[in-house]
Design an enzyme around this catalytic site. Structure first.
Site, PDB file in Angstrom:
ATOM      1  N   CYS A  68       0.817  -1.212   0.000  1.00 27.32           N
ATOM      2  CA  CYS A  68       0.000   0.000   0.000  1.00 27.32           C
ATOM      3  C   CYS A  68       0.852   1.263   0.000  1.00 27.32           C
ATOM      4  CB  CYS A  68      -0.904  -0.004   1.226  1.00 27.32           C
ATOM      5  SG  CYS A  68       0.007   0.100   2.777  1.00 27.32           S
ATOM      6  N   ALA A  71       3.241   1.760   2.885  1.00 25.20           N
ATOM      7  CA  ALA A  71       4.477   0.984   2.728  1.00 25.20           C
ATOM      8  C   ALA A  71       5.437   1.697   1.784  1.00 25.20           C
ATOM      9  CB  ALA A  71       4.160  -0.416   2.212  1.00 25.20           C
ATOM     10  N   ARG A 102      12.729  -4.065   6.130  1.00 23.20           N
ATOM     11  CA  ARG A 102      13.223  -3.851   4.767  1.00 23.20           C
ATOM     12  C   ARG A 102      14.743  -3.930   4.629  1.00 23.20           C
ATOM     13  NH1 ARG A 102      10.827  -2.677   0.395  1.00 23.20           N
ATOM     14  NH2 ARG A 102      12.509  -1.311  -0.252  1.00 23.20           N
ATOM     15  N   HIS A 202       5.225   6.550  -2.771  1.00 21.17           N
ATOM     16  CA  HIS A 202       6.496   7.138  -3.219  1.00 21.17           C
ATOM     17  C   HIS A 202       6.277   8.606  -3.589  1.00 21.17           C
ATOM     18  CE1 HIS A 202       7.325   2.833  -4.884  1.00 21.17           C
ATOM     19  NE2 HIS A 202       7.604   2.892  -3.606  1.00 21.17           N
TER      20      HIS A 202
END
Lengths: 551, 458
Positions: A68, A71, A102, A202
């Site tokens: 999503c 994230a 991550r 992003h």
């Protein structure tokens, strides 16, 4: 007809058959949509790739790889930076799952330097806040964070319920900043339902970092040939290897967005003379905005693959244009390649002709094909998890991309030249000359498809059913995806390389990274362990003779 | 130091959680749903939740974790998720063909107020659920409880939707095992069969998330409680539920819905809790305890006594989930270890604290629910160092910084294998725990001993 075009024709026939097989199982509505996202590659002479549908909604009920916006924003773009204190505003889960998973490595400049990355901070919203609003708790949480950790900057990350109950994280950020003027506080409206994948996150992250952080500090570290790398996240230590190479070349890497980074490096990032872009998907917005506001040119590079690394270093050196720099870069490349080449030849002898598939991310499915090519392996099918058409077909298609409702919901900043700080790094003539002579590719990304063969199968937002058909029909030697796919593929007896987390190994970037990757792939495709799947009695089930007791 | 910004001095914190000692409900519900045979868990919310939960469970088990999502977009968040769920149900049965879909909500669909029962009825009315297939749901608002609550809620929904009382004699009892590992569930079944008791255990993730590699991917692995088994739980003679937080609500519902009486026991971790479990089984099923179990028990007592000097007085700090903590604390105190701190992010309630205190006395620091996070736990550890830490993988940052051995137990364990295959419940599990503790304590003694007192025989 040449052999090459024969092969391409054969590949096309296979790919078309696989495509039909995939679509056959779907309800009509699903099949209609997926048909536009599953494309048999056909590259014309002008590098023109066929159109693919991308960055559209995931079909409900489909076993997708996607995550999503939260994230993408908190996990991907902001996660790797160590001294921006990050508070997840919402119930506990989102903060928990994005806690260190991550593998972004970081190396503070001193042993006691600030590093908040091992900390997961959350407002842990309870029912009371859902009903009466969570702003009060968020303010308190910020105050507690400031008194405990004394950060320079705080980012607030919104989870799904925040948008719905109407908490204004930006107003809270402004109010708290007035109270604590020494701390730069900013909020991200990165609720998980925004957009259609991580990609929305992003963009949201880029917007806020650009408007609230970049340009805050005018001082910068001195050095020659100063530039930023955008879209490198230091998974498994990639950034460390890139930093090593750039330092050897005598260039100054001012800041990386955002692997192994610090707040002040972002804040003064506008002072450099060049931006180079690794992961086009996650950070092209930042490159564009910095060019428009500050006049910093950008081009695409890749440090994944020894060839790509060498080519990228040459491009950067050519941009700065100093003969002594270009000479130094050639020397470094020659020395590094010497070590790479020995391993490459050894590994290639064992891997030549084997096949790979890559379904991951928004850049990695493209970049990692270079590493496979270097050891003689062929990519037969690939696709991105959350990329857009431009990542497949090249940026030239951007004007033709239809902006749908999900994209319209993501803010597009209007950026103009800064009245005092806009400074063109090169004249138009210089840029044009560089483009002609060195093929720099300013503001360009050709996309993945143009660099793949005709007849390769390109699949956007691959799902589980499709992966199963691919495995059955192509029987690849290795499959590259993420953690959710890993054991699904491996149960079928084929190794899966995680290209998000690198399976807790790496680095894979740069020259030493290439060596690591060659060796890792060699280990995986030539491993001893998968041959134990069948027990001896399953391979040879007939009974001969018996040890029955004499009764 | 990895956690270099954690001060020893405690300060008041009421709003900021740092390094949580819990996660959210849906992941527990997803895990529970995997314990139904031929079931596809479904997450009703944004797709990020499903991706995070699948990733967490996959990292923990190193096995496939299959689950679907309603993939909400902004539109669904505004207009409600009905269309997404109905479409999802249609696609799931058409493409993945499960027997049953177990839907759980997320904070998003809870805040929107989607009525899952009504949406499932709509899907049924629209013919989206093929004949003989089932769709069940549970509500798992992430802003209440924890992952353990989510597990409990899904287990309770299994009873709600599936269990039926028909009056048919089954000659079986129910075991509700709680949020434990597949290895633990298998161990409980092994003990039942050693005692000659016919039992229905649900949920049952053994051979689902710890399956073999046989060269083929199985979307629905061999394991899991079947729908008909869970249905028949309503006709069982008795229920033993293990763990208050994870299992009590389902046992209670079986009682009120189907009239199956129950006893709730602690998770059978450690000798006392396992003794209580075996004793309860023996009495309710009217069987005697076989020699094979007596041998396993005797071996546990043997090691406890043989190695007592290494357990005695060792100070332990525990962070994890309430049901595990209660039994672990009892076991450690049974071996004369000293419990310094017990922390869980799950709002476990006063009964949890009372139960722990009944083993430890008043000196132990116990904290649960709001403010009980691993940052606080770390501050406690700094203020008075234990010899051992018990916790999940995240505790390794504390263990490394403070140079204290860590016994990995709980969820998640991202960095070791073992929990999938070797139980901590039962006498065998007690043996495994003792081995882990002894290895940690004795490795440390070997590492730190002066050369002249480095021991060959221990």
């Amino acid at each position: 007809m040449s052999t090459n075009s024969n092969i391409a024709q054969d590949d096309t026939a296979v790919a078309q058959e696989v495509r039909e097989l995939i679509l056959k199982k779907y309800p009509a509505k699903v099949a209609r949509k997926r048909a536009k996202q599953i494309i048999v590659n056909q590259i014309e002479d002008n590098d023109q790739a066929p159109e693919i549908m991308a960055n559209t909604r995931t079909i409900p009920g489909i076993l997708t790889m996607r995550g999503c916006a939260y994230a993408g924003c908190k996990g991907v773009v902001l996660g790797p930076t160590r001294d921006i204190l990050q508070i997840t505003h919402g119930p506990i889960g989102c903060g928990f799952y994005s806690w260190l998973t991550r593998r972004n490595q970081t190396r503070p400049k001193t042993a006691d330097g600030t590093n908040f990355m091992p900390y997961a901070m959350s407002t842990d919203m309870q029912e009371e806040e859902i009903i009466f609003g969570g702003e009060k708790k968020l303010k308190k949480a910020i105050e507690e964070a400031i008194s405990l950790f004394h950060p320079k900057a705080i980012g607030i990350f919104s989870t799904c319920p925040v948008g719905l109950i109407g908490d204004d994280v930006h107003a809270v950020a402004r109010e708290m900043e007035e109270k604590y003027p020494e701390v730069n506080i900013f909020g991200f409206s990165c609720e998980g339902y925004k957009g259609v994948s991580q990609s929305a996150g992003h963009h949201i992250a880029n917007n806020k970092v650009f408007s609230k952080v970049v340009g805050q500090i005018e001082q910068h570290v001195e050095g020659e040939y100063r530039f930023n790398i955008l879209g490198e996240y230091n998974i498994g230590g990639d950034a460390f290897e890139i930093e090593r190479i750039i330092e050897r070349c005598g260039m100054t890497l001012h800041s990386t967005f955002s692997g192994n980074s610090e707040y002040e490096e972002f804040a003064s990032a506008h002072t450099v003379d060049l931006n180079v872009v690794m992961c086009h998907r996650s950070i092209n917005y930042m490159a564009d905005m910095m060019e428009k506001r500050y006049g910093i040119p950008w081009f695409k590079i890749s440090f994944i693959g020894a060839e790509a690394t060498a080519k990228s270093l040459r491009k950067i050196a050519a941009y700065f244009g100093a003969p002594e720099l270009m000479e130094k870069v050639e020397k470094v490349i020659a020395e590094e390649i010497y070590h790479v080449e020995a391993v490459r030849q050894e590994v290639k002898a064992r891997c030549e002709g084997k096949t790979a598939m890559l379904f991951v991310g928004g850049s990695r499915a493209h970049h990692y094909q270079d590493l496979f090519t270097e050891i003689g392996m062929k990519t037969v099918s690939a696709g991105y998890e959350f990329a857009h058409r431009d990542d497949y077909e090249g940026r030239k298609v951007i004007p033709n991309i239809v902006v749908d409702a999900d994209t319209r919901n993501i803010e597009e900043l209007t950026v103009e030249a800064d009245p005092t700080r806009y400074r063109p790094r090169k004249t138009a003539g210089e840029l044009q000359q560089l483009e002609q002579r060195e093929h720099m590719g300013f503001n360009e990304y050709l996309g993945m498809m143009a660099e793949m063969k005709s007849g390769d199968l390109i699949i956007d937002d691959l799902n589980h059913h499709e992966a199963e058909v691919l495995m059955e029909k192509y029987k690849p030697d290795i499959f590259c995806a993420g953690i959710k796919e890993k054991y699904v593929i491996q149960k079928g007896g084929v190794p899966l390389k995680q290209l998000h987390s690198y399976d807790y190994s790496g680095p894979y970037a740069g020259f030493r990274g290439a060596i690591n990757f060659y060796r890792e792939i060699d280990r995986m495709v030539n491993s001893n362990v998968f041959r134990f799947i069948k027990a001896p009695w399953q391979k040879n089930p007939e009974l001969s003779g018996s040890y029955a007791w004499n009764r | 130091m990895l956690l270099r910004h954690t001060p020893e001095t405690l300060t008041d914190r009421s709003a900021l959680t740092v390094n949580p000692a819990k996660t959210c409900q849906p992941v527990g519900a997803m895990y529970a749903a995997l314990g139904i045979h031929n079931c596809l868990p479904h997450s009703h919310g944004s797709q990020g939740c499903c991706a995070y939960h699948r990733s967490a469970l996959t990292r923990h088990y190193k096995d496939p974790v299959m689950a679907t999502t309603s993939s909400f977009t902004e539109g669904a968040s505004v207009f409600g998720g009905q269309a997404n769920l109905v479409e999802a149900i249609n696609n799931i049965f058409a493409i993945y063909g499960p027997d049953i879909v177990a839907v759980h909500t997320t904070c998003l669909s809870e805040v929107i107020g989607d009525d899952l029962g009504q949406i499932i009825n709509k899907a049924l009315a629209d013919g989206k659920i093929p004949k003989g297939k089932r769709v069940i749901h549970t509500n798992t608002p992430s802003f209440k409880g924890s992952h353990v609550t989510g597990f409990a809620n899904m287990t309770q929904s299994m009873v709600q939707y599936l269990s039926e009382h028909t009056g048919k004699g089954t000659g079986q009892i129910n075991i509700i095992p709680g949020f434990v590992e597949p290895s633990d569930m298998a161990e409980i079944k092994r003990n039942l069969s050693m005692m000659g008791i016919k039992g229905v255990l649900f949920p049952d993730t053994s051979e689902v998330v710890n399956g073999p590699l046989d060269g083929r991917f199985h979307m629905y692995p061999k394991g899991g409680a079947t729908v008909s088994q869970i249905t028949s739980a309503g006709d069982s003679a008795f229920t033993v539920s293990l763990g208050r937080t994870a299992s009590l609500s389902a046992a209670k519902l079986l009682d009120t819905k189907c009239g199956v009486p129950f006893t709730n026991l602690d998770l059978p971790i450690g000798i006392s809790a396992m003794d209580a479990f075996v004793d309860c089984l023996r009495k309710t099923a009217g069987v005697s305890v076989p020699d094979s179990i007596m041998v396993e028990r005797g071996q546990v007592v043997d090691v406890m006594t043989d190695m007592h000097q290494y357990f005695y007085g060792k100070k332990a700090a525990l962070v994890g989930d309430p049901d595990q903590l209660v039994s672990l604390v009892q076991f450690l105190t049974d071996m004369d270890m000293k419990i310094l701190y017990v922390v869980t992010g799950t709002p476990a309630g006063e009964k949890f604290e009372e139960r722990i205190r009944s083993f430890t006395g008043d000196d132990t620091v116990i904290k649960y629910g709001a403010g009980a996070d691993m940052f606080y736990f770390h501050q406690l550890v700094k203020s008075g160092k234990p010899d051992l830490i018990f916790g999940n993988t995240y505790a390794k940052y504390i263990a490394r910084d403070e140079d204290i051995p860590l016994i990995r137990i709980g969820f998640p364990i991202y960095d070791r294998v073992g929990h999938q295959y070797f139980p901590v419940v039962g006498y065998r599990g007690a043996m495994r725990l003792m081995e882990k503790i002894l290895n940690a304590v004795m490795d440390r003694q070997d590492r730190d001993a002066p050369e002249e007192s480095f021991e060959l025989v221990m």
